[in-house]
Design an enzyme around this catalytic site. Structure first.
Site, short mmCIF file in Angstrom:
data_model
loop_
_atom_site.label_atom_id
_atom_site.label_comp_id
_atom_site.label_asym_id
_atom_site.label_seq_id
_atom_site.Cartn_x
_atom_site.Cartn_y
_atom_site.Cartn_z
N TYR A 1 0.82 -1.22 0.00
CA TYR A 1 0.00 0.00 0.00
C TYR A 1 0.86 1.27 0.00
O TYR A 1 0.46 2.28 -0.55
CB TYR A 1 -0.89 0.04 1.25
CG TYR A 1 -2.24 -0.60 1.09
CD1 TYR A 1 -2.35 -1.94 0.74
CD2 TYR A 1 -3.41 0.12 1.33
CE1 TYR A 1 -3.59 -2.54 0.62
CE2 TYR A 1 -4.65 -0.47 1.21
CZ TYR A 1 -4.74 -1.80 0.86
OH TYR A 1 -5.97 -2.38 0.74
N LYS B 1 2.68 -15.22 2.89
CA LYS B 1 2.93 -15.95 1.65
C LYS B 1 4.43 -16.23 1.57
O LYS B 1 5.12 -15.86 0.61
CB LYS B 1 2.41 -15.11 0.45
CG LYS B 1 2.41 -15.81 -0.89
CD LYS B 1 1.37 -16.93 -1.03
CE LYS B 1 1.57 -17.66 -2.36
NZ LYS B 1 0.77 -18.89 -2.46
N ASP C 1 -3.38 -18.08 0.67
CA ASP C 1 -4.33 -18.78 -0.20
C ASP C 1 -5.07 -19.86 0.59
O ASP C 1 -6.28 -20.01 0.52
CB ASP C 1 -3.65 -19.35 -1.45
CG ASP C 1 -2.37 -20.13 -1.16
OD1 ASP C 1 -1.87 -20.09 -0.01
OD2 ASP C 1 -1.85 -20.79 -2.08
N ASP D 1 -6.76 -6.80 4.06
CA ASP D 1 -7.85 -6.13 3.32
C ASP D 1 -8.76 -7.18 2.69
O ASP D 1 -9.98 -7.13 2.81
CB ASP D 1 -7.24 -5.21 2.25
CG ASP D 1 -8.31 -4.50 1.43
OD1 ASP D 1 -9.27 -3.99 2.03
OD2 ASP D 1 -8.17 -4.46 0.19
N ASP E 1 -12.81 -8.68 4.10
CA ASP E 1 -14.05 -8.66 3.31
C ASP E 1 -14.63 -10.07 3.23
O ASP E 1 -15.84 -10.27 3.35
CB ASP E 1 -13.78 -8.17 1.88
CG ASP E 1 -14.01 -6.68 1.71
OD1 ASP E 1 -13.76 -5.92 2.67
OD2 ASP E 1 -14.43 -6.25 0.61
C1 IPM Z 1 -10.66 -0.95 3.69
C2 IPM Z 1 -10.81 -0.34 2.32
C3 IPM Z 1 -9.61 0.57 2.04
C4 IPM Z 1 -8.36 -0.30 2.02
C5 IPM Z 1 -9.71 1.41 0.73
C6 IPM Z 1 -10.96 2.28 0.72
C7 IPM Z 1 -8.50 2.24 0.49
O1 IPM Z 1 -10.96 -1.33 1.36
O2 IPM Z 1 -10.58 -0.19 4.67
O3 IPM Z 1 -10.63 -2.17 3.78
O4 IPM Z 1 -8.00 -0.89 0.99
O5 IPM Z 1 -7.74 -0.40 3.08
MG MG Z 2 -11.16 -3.29 2.14
#
Ligand code: IPM
Ligand code: MG
Length: 347
Positions: free
Chosen positions: A136, A186, A218, A242, A246
């Site tokens: 990042y 990884k 993975d 990240d 999700d």
């Molecule tokens: C998160 C989001 C952010 C990230 C984006 C909006 C930059 O996806 O907080 O998970 O990638 O960290």
């Molecule tokens: Mg995110």
């Protein structure tokens, strides 16, 4: 105690408004609020996604409650002007390196999970994601190769101090829970991950009471769906965290349910739902505000020393769900405000 409210883009303002109503209803003595624009909204108003005044407010505040950033109108801007730079800038400028993303399933939502209920109900974990380094924040850019082809690049790196401090947060978090830490990397391919693994193993010497395991990312993605109940705490880098958070949210019912805390070394924090700005449903009252309301509870717990009130909010969310409160992401028809009302009624 000053709370900086940064609603941002898309559904951000709608979900922040509901969290604000909950905080107002609790009438916590000494709590004050100041709001400032951030993300695409700030860019459109003043030409920068993280205006100096917003950054100053965030630094001055005792805690930050953040909505979401991201606006398709801004997708072709130069990268440093895009809405996402606001949240990345806040994380970096305030040294918010430790991102805690709890993923638990409210038992009322077992049917909302993408997994079979008997698998989903086992989920009770925290993802500890490093937030100030990795690919990042490495050198990045576009260049032209010798044979004239366009090439994009992003450098991935971690130094040992960065790994050690997040590993400690992982161990501490595990120690306060069921005592199991899984470090995700990884290391079979990446040098960054080899260093990560070496340093996590070294740091383990400080926490002999915590059971440490390692998993390739993975495999971790696969295990999260196969048997999420095996995880107590996962510690991982910025990019893997990240993605896995999700994924964990969908196992736990909906991305509209998961809160997060991003902390510095002194427990100052920024609190935000893990979901994004969802421009496709913005302004329609369809967003689920529970992740933001639960983020406000985390804020009270971690940065404001109000654990009891935080518990009350968590319980009110559970009651609202038990009473049948369901927004569209949870298979229902309730609006954002009605979801807020349901939590307020339970309070
Ligand atoms: C998160 C989001 C952010 C990230 C984006 C909006 C930059 O996806 O907080 O998970 O990638 O960290
Ligand atoms: Mg995110």
């Amino acid at each position: 105690m000053l709370i900086a409210l940064l609603p941002g883009d898309g559904i951000g303002p709608e979900v922040i408004a509901e969290a604000r109503r909950v905080l107002d209803a609790l009438a916590i003595p000494g709590l004050t609020f100041e709001e400032a624009p951030v993300g695409g909204a700030a860019y459109k108003a003043s030409g920068h996604p993280l205006p100096q005044a917003t950054l100053d407010l965030a630094k001055r505040a005792d805690a930050i409650l953040f909505g979401a950033v991201g606006d398709p109108d801004c997708d072709s801007l130069e990268r440093h002007l895009r809405p996402e730079q606001a949240i990345l800038g806040l994380r970096k400028e305030l040294s918010l390196f430790a991102n805690l993303r709890p993923a638990t399933l409210f038992k009322e939502l077992a049917d909302a999970s993408a997994l079979r209920p008997e698998v989903a109900t086992q989920i009770d974990m925290v993802i500890v994601r490093e937030l100030n380094g990795d690919v990042y924040f490495g050198e990045k850019g576009m260049r032209t190769t010798k044979d004239g082809k366009r090439e994009g690049y992003d450098v991935m790196s971690y130094n040992e101090d960065e790994v050690r401090r997040i590993a400690r947060v992982g161990f501490e978090t595990a120690r306060a829970r069921r005592g199991k830490l899984c470090s995700v990397d990884k290391a079979n391919v990446l040098e960054t991950s080899q260093l990560w693994r070496d340093v996590v193993i070294e740091t383990h010497a400080e926490y002999p009471d915590v059971e440490l395991s390692h998993m390739y990312v993975d495999n971790a993605a696969m295990q999260l769906v196969r048997n999420p109940g095996q995880f107590d705490v996962i510690v991982t880098g910025n990019l893997f965290g990240d993605i896995l958070s999700d994924q964990a949210s969908m196992c736990a019912g909906s991305i509209g349910m998961l809160p997060s805390a991003s902390l510095d070394a002194n427990q100052k924090g920024l609190y935000e739902p893990i979901h994004g700005s969802a421009p496709d449903i913005a302004g329609q009252g369809k967003a689920n505000p529970l992740a933001t309301i639960l983020s406000a509870a985390m804020m009270l717990r971690y940065s404001l020393g109000q654990a009891e009130i935080a518990d009350k909010i968590d319980a009110a969310v559970a009651t609202a769900l038990a009473n049948g409160a369901r927004s569209a992401d949870l298979g229902g028809t309730m609006t954002t405000t009605q979801m807020g009302d349901a939590v307020l009624a339970a309070l």
